[in-house]
Design an enzyme around this catalytic site. Sequence first.
Site, PDB file in Angstrom:
ATOM      1  N   HIS A 110       5.721 -12.921  13.470  1.00  0.00           N
ATOM      2  CA  HIS A 110       6.142 -12.785  11.794  1.00  0.00           C
ATOM      3  C   HIS A 110       6.936 -13.676  10.891  1.00  0.00           C
ATOM      4  O   HIS A 110       6.893 -14.022   9.640  1.00  0.00           O
ATOM      5  CB  HIS A 110       7.475 -11.498  11.854  1.00  0.00           C
ATOM      6  CG  HIS A 110       8.621 -12.420  12.200  1.00  0.00           C
ATOM      7  ND1 HIS A 110       9.274 -12.247  13.571  1.00  0.00           N
ATOM      8  CD2 HIS A 110      10.209 -12.271  11.584  1.00  0.00           C
ATOM      9  CE1 HIS A 110      10.211 -12.493  13.812  1.00  0.00           C
ATOM     10  NE2 HIS A 110      11.153 -12.602  12.888  1.00  0.00           N
ATOM     11  N   ASN A 130       6.315  11.459  -2.188  1.00  0.00           N
ATOM     12  CA  ASN A 130       6.780  12.830  -2.901  1.00  0.00           C
ATOM     13  C   ASN A 130       7.792  12.435  -3.748  1.00  0.00           C
ATOM     14  O   ASN A 130       8.789  12.331  -4.031  1.00  0.00           O
ATOM     15  CB  ASN A 130       6.892  14.458  -2.018  1.00  0.00           C
ATOM     16  CG  ASN A 130       7.734  15.070  -2.631  1.00  0.00           C
ATOM     17  OD1 ASN A 130       9.754  15.084  -3.104  1.00  0.00           O
ATOM     18  ND2 ASN A 130       7.334  15.859  -2.823  1.00  0.00           N
ATOM     19  N   CYS A 141       0.861  17.436  -1.164  1.00  0.00           N
ATOM     20  CA  CYS A 141       1.427  18.383  -0.564  1.00  0.00           C
ATOM     21  C   CYS A 141       1.572  19.182  -1.766  1.00  0.00           C
ATOM     22  O   CYS A 141       2.258  20.596  -1.344  1.00  0.00           O
ATOM     23  CB  CYS A 141       3.452  17.363  -0.036  1.00  0.00           C
ATOM     24  SG  CYS A 141       3.640  17.366  -1.952  1.00  0.00           S
TER      25      CYS A 141
END
Length: 179
Positions: free
Chosen positions: A72, A124, A157
């Site tokens: 990383h 959402n 959704c």
Amino acid sequence: MSKSILLAVSGSISVYKAADLTNRLTKLGYDVHVLMTKAATDFITPLTLQVLSKNTVHLDVMSEEDPKSVNHIELAKKADLFILAPASANTLAKLAHGLADNMVTATALALPAETPKLIAAAMNTKMYENPLTQRNLSILKEVGYEEIEPRSSLLACGDLGRGALAELDTIIEHIEKCL
């Protein structure tokens, strides 16, 4: 030499668009290295992104293939740009508070200050508009991240509102502007 892009992918239904983004960036001549959270792999397989990027997909911060380097850290050093797309509320919260418990967040924390950092949130509407998510985005902007804002759309959704991943053309435009 082509520019190196770290494309970090977190868990959102929009992950399927990361395949198209990877493909388009690779065709534009960028060297794309994909990092995925565990949640992202529940939506799309790493093999898809590996084939499209022509590079190994990095999944586990503790998996070190070369004993002479820390994966990383090396990825962060070589990156010309870091983009988190899609950026889930969970990964945004981890980044904003300095948690490094996966490949995406550990690599992001290891990035040099001068590396351009982009975030393309996808979640959402209520999650995106939540004051905690907005605070996390503010924290990230304060430390040098640029947000590519989500668009309003009918979400997976069934809700209608802001939270859909930005159009890929918009994301690519931001990347090219930074590079």
